[in-house]
Design a protein around this motif. Structure first.
Motif, mmCIF file in Angstrom:
data_model
loop_
_atom_site.group_PDB
_atom_site.id
_atom_site.type_symbol
_atom_site.label_atom_id
_atom_site.label_comp_id
_atom_site.label_asym_id
_atom_site.label_seq_id
_atom_site.Cartn_x
_atom_site.Cartn_y
_atom_site.Cartn_z
ATOM 1 N N THR A 1 22.682 -40.229 2.427
ATOM 2 C CA THR A 1 21.626 -39.733 1.542
ATOM 3 C C THR A 1 20.252 -39.979 2.163
ATOM 4 O OG1 THR A 1 23.039 -40.434 -0.282
ATOM 5 C CG2 THR A 1 20.774 -39.811 -0.836
ATOM 6 N N TYR A 2 20.056 -41.191 2.662
ATOM 7 C CA TYR A 2 18.771 -41.539 3.261
ATOM 8 C C TYR A 2 18.415 -40.571 4.394
ATOM 9 C CZ TYR A 2 15.121 -43.821 5.895
ATOM 10 O OH TYR A 2 13.949 -44.063 6.557
ATOM 11 N N LEU A 3 19.368 -40.345 5.289
ATOM 12 C CA LEU A 3 19.081 -39.527 6.464
ATOM 13 C C LEU A 3 18.805 -38.077 6.084
ATOM 14 C CD1 LEU A 3 21.693 -40.943 9.021
ATOM 15 C CD2 LEU A 3 19.212 -41.291 9.048
ATOM 16 N N ARG A 4 19.472 -37.633 5.026
ATOM 17 C CA ARG A 4 19.232 -36.266 4.565
ATOM 18 C C ARG A 4 17.779 -36.117 4.118
ATOM 19 N NH1 ARG A 4 24.099 -35.400 2.246
ATOM 20 N NH2 ARG A 4 23.481 -36.535 0.381
ATOM 21 N N GLU A 5 17.285 -37.158 3.464
ATOM 22 C CA GLU A 5 15.922 -37.088 2.934
ATOM 23 C C GLU A 5 14.866 -37.506 3.954
ATOM 24 O OE1 GLU A 5 16.230 -39.555 -0.499
ATOM 25 O OE2 GLU A 5 17.511 -38.132 -1.586
ATOM 26 N N ASN A 6 15.297 -38.280 4.964
ATOM 27 C CA ASN A 6 14.338 -38.808 5.942
ATOM 28 C C ASN A 6 14.822 -38.571 7.357
ATOM 29 O OD1 ASN A 6 12.541 -40.609 3.994
ATOM 30 N ND2 ASN A 6 14.696 -40.987 3.466
ATOM 31 N N PRO A 7 14.473 -37.429 7.924
ATOM 32 C CA PRO A 7 14.922 -37.126 9.278
ATOM 33 C C PRO A 7 14.505 -38.249 10.221
ATOM 34 C CG PRO A 7 13.818 -35.236 8.297
ATOM 35 C CD PRO A 7 13.610 -36.385 7.370
ATOM 36 N N THR A 8 15.429 -38.663 11.055
ATOM 37 C CA THR A 8 15.234 -39.869 11.846
ATOM 38 C C THR A 8 15.522 -39.596 13.319
ATOM 39 O OG1 THR A 8 15.778 -41.267 9.949
ATOM 40 C CG2 THR A 8 16.063 -42.242 12.141
ATOM 41 N N LEU B 1 28.323 -41.648 11.327
ATOM 42 C CA LEU B 1 27.434 -41.450 10.172
ATOM 43 C C LEU B 1 26.044 -41.023 10.628
ATOM 44 C CD1 LEU B 1 28.354 -44.535 7.918
ATOM 45 C CD2 LEU B 1 28.761 -42.118 7.393
ATOM 46 N N LEU B 2 25.547 -41.671 11.669
ATOM 47 C CA LEU B 2 24.216 -41.351 12.177
ATOM 48 C C LEU B 2 24.172 -39.913 12.695
ATOM 49 C CD1 LEU B 2 23.503 -44.722 14.024
ATOM 50 C CD2 LEU B 2 22.187 -43.833 12.088
#
Lengths: 219, 219
Positions: A145-152, A170-171
DNA sequence: TAGATTGTTAATCGATTAACAATC
DNA sequence: TAGATTGTTAATCGATTAACAATC
């Protein structure tokens, strides 16, 4: 700025990639010491490379010097920063908040150079909710969820070996294009993902080898 | 056992030294998986090397295989351990008991392979006297005395950059012949001393370079 | 024996270095 | 201008790979 030195399609040799950060470190020192000007011969002297190698390495990316003068330290440092790509910021997430993760999270240098740890994840319920370096430790379950909202840009893996590959997956699924791997796991990734490994055990074994080399019985 | 494969005086290329620990890791995995037999082609497949390279690397140290059969995993692993020098124990001291030092000190793998941290040193009075992994943290002032009484194979430097060189000098004066350096400092040592560096910043910069490489304007 | 795979030699590839014309 | 030093070309060096005779 367009860099014109490298011919189209040529790839940068591994050795050059290894030496660029060394140049960066040295030029940074020179700059803070107030040195204005340096020649390839002087750099070579200091870092134990040949002058030709330094000029050859730099010429992959452009012409930054001047005949009869050498290089302007500040200018060359700026160019090297440009080449390394650290004129822009990089967002990072850290997975694993054990001793090693904490050590990585505490490195001030990263933040100073624009590498920002935006989130920390772990599996241990005792750690989740704690803060480290102003950053809350979250459950690994939230990472997608985090990565979907915060491109990293960069994912740091500081987990035990057993978790390395699944965290990596996952990453990658979350769109992270480069992995800084501190776990002893050998990671499989798609072609477009970059992996940079810090294998402590390999490093210690190389040291052991060289320490014991002259004992191999045929000196 | 005498290793006879390498011709007198020949030095082992850097690439071979880098690959040996990789072979070690893979063979260890194979052994615990119960695999008995492996060919250079299979190793190459798994590790992304050519079969020829693996055979060539191993032949620096001897002939460990058999035509038509390949290598016996257990036997080859024993040979690689011999080559790396980890059939004997190594005594270590750790300088710097911050986050990174603690992380290093907690690695169980080291002890399992015979790398034993015998003493920990720091400058911080708050840390001195504490225990970490069953090992008391001592004042750095005691290190010279300690080393005189306890000959030590490997010194681990996990201090800030500013302390790196002076700690290194103390270790070398104390007879330590190899340094595992985690500080960003570039260490100067006498010829007979071996330095193996873990430069986190260099590693991150290489990652950044490759991540940004295709942005350099001449793709 | 026939098939497989080693260890090693020769061929290839790539990286480093020496040399130098260009030029600040 | 004379001296210094670059960027690049050609020569050298070393590492990787392909091929194969030896042989289990």
């Amino acid at each position: 700025m367009t860099l014109r030195g490298r011919k189209k399609g040529e790839t940068v040799p591994q050795g050059v990639v290894v030496r660029l950060p060394v140049y960066f470190r040295y030029l940074t020192e020179l700059e803070s010491a107030g040195t204005e000007r340096i020649s390839s011969a002087q750099i070579g002297e200091a870092l134990d490379f040949t002058a030709a190698q330094i000029r050859s390495d730099l010429s992959y990316f452009g012409s930054f010097g001047q005949q009869g003068y050498g290089y302007n330290v500040k200018e060359l440092l700026d160019q090297v920063k440009q080449i390394l790509g650290i004129t822009r910021k990089h967002s990072m997430v850290l997975v694993g908040a054990g001793n090693l993760g904490k050590a990585i999270g505490s490195y001030e240098w990263f933040r100073e150079e624009g590498f920002d740890i935006k989130a920390i994840f772990d599996v241990d319920p005792h750690l989740i909710g704690n803060y480290h370096g102003g950053c809350a430790i979250r459950s690994i379950d939230e990472i997608s969820t985090y990565l979907r909202e915060n491109p990293t840009d960069i994912g740091i893996i500081a987990t035990p070996k057993s978790a390395g590959q699944s965290v990596c997956d996952l990453l990658v699924e979350g769109g992270v294009r480069s992995i800084w791997n501190f776990s002893p796991a050998h990671l499989s990734v798609p072609d477009h993902v970059i992996v940079e490994n810090i294998h402590l055990t390999d490093s210690l074994l190389r040291l052991a080898f060289r320490l014991n080399e002259h004992n191999l019985g045929n000196s």
